[in-house]
Design an enzyme around this catalytic site. Structure first.
Site: not given
Ligand code: AMP
Length: 224
Positions: A174, A16, A91, A163, A130
């Site tokens: 996740r 993404k 999400r 990360r 990554r």
């Molecule tokens: P990402 O980089 O999008 O994978 O987000 C990393 C982490 O941020 C996720 O595993 C969640 O803990 C939190 N997070 C990101 N976006 C959301 C969202 N829309 N709702 C809830 N938690 C989020």
């Protein structure tokens, strides 16, 4: 010109962020990635970061009430008047409802939900390799897109790190969270007729061409 109000859907590691970089350049859209916003908040030690950290460390979602306001404020900002690209939001169905109602109240609606489909085993392979630049957030992959020098960003010479939530045990969590809470959004947007599916397992350039072609068609349809 018609608005381009877009969201990117798909499991973690579907590409993404990579597609977003390209779409932002193509269409000059403001880009809001909730993961990036939350990680910055944690790093800066803000109230938002304090509320989000424990959930993020576990690979769980932060509560809807913590994130929805943050994103709706940006969607309603001047720079997002002609469109936006959301990555990582919504999400959950709850978040999707907040977005839908919020846009409705502004007399707007989503143009498309772009789904990048990738099987789980491919997600694990991608995420565990990554690496991310500590300064710019630019992404690399040890196998598919390595930097010229190990652990150093090609663009600004900063250090590359893994990360915390890209470690194997958190990746599994996740993915579970994605299937339980986020995958229902595929039906949600299909029912609304705005879902567009793409094979996230294809090379990034190819995925990008497909998305661009699909958006060009959508724009024409919207303008007719
Ligand atoms: P990402 O980089 O999008 O994978 O987000 C990393 C982490 O941020 C996720 O595993 C969640 O803990 C939190 N997070 C990101 N976006 C959301 C969202 N829309 N709702 C809830 N938690 C989020």
């Amino acid at each position: 010109m018609s608005e381009l109000n877009l969201i990117l859907l798909g499991p973690p590691g579907a590409g993404k962020g990579t597609q977003a970089e390209r779409l932002v350049a193509d269409f000059d859209l403001p880009y809001y990635a909730t993961g990036d916003i939350l990680r910055a908040a944690v790093k800066d030690g803000t109230e938002l970061g304090r509320q989000a950290k424990e959930y993020m460390d576990r690979g769980d979602l932060v509560p809807d009430e913590v994130i929805c306001g943050v994103i709706m404020e940006r969607v309603d900002s001047d720079e997002a008047r002609d469109g936006f690209l959301l990555d990582g939001f919504p999400r959950t169905v709850g978040q999707a409802n907040v977005l839908e109602r919020g846009l409705q109240a502004l007399g707007r609606r989503l143009t498309a939900a772009l789904l990048l489909d990738v099987p789980d085993d491919e997600v694990v392979r991608r995420l565990s390799g990554r690496r991310v630049c500590v300064k710019s957030g630019h992404l690399y992959h040890v196998e598919f897109d390595p930097p010229k020098h190990d652990d150093v960003c090609d663009q600004d010479g900063s250090r590359l790190i893994q990360r915390d939530d890209d470690k194997p045990e958190t990746i599994r969590r996740r993915l579970d969270v994605y299937h339980e809470q986020t995958a229902p959004l595929i039906d949600y947007y299909e029912e609304r007729g705005i879902l567009r599916r793409f094979h996230g397992g294809r090379p990034p350039g190819e995925v990008h061409d497909h998305i661009r072609a699909s958006l060009a068609t959508l724009r024409l349809e919207n303008e007719l």
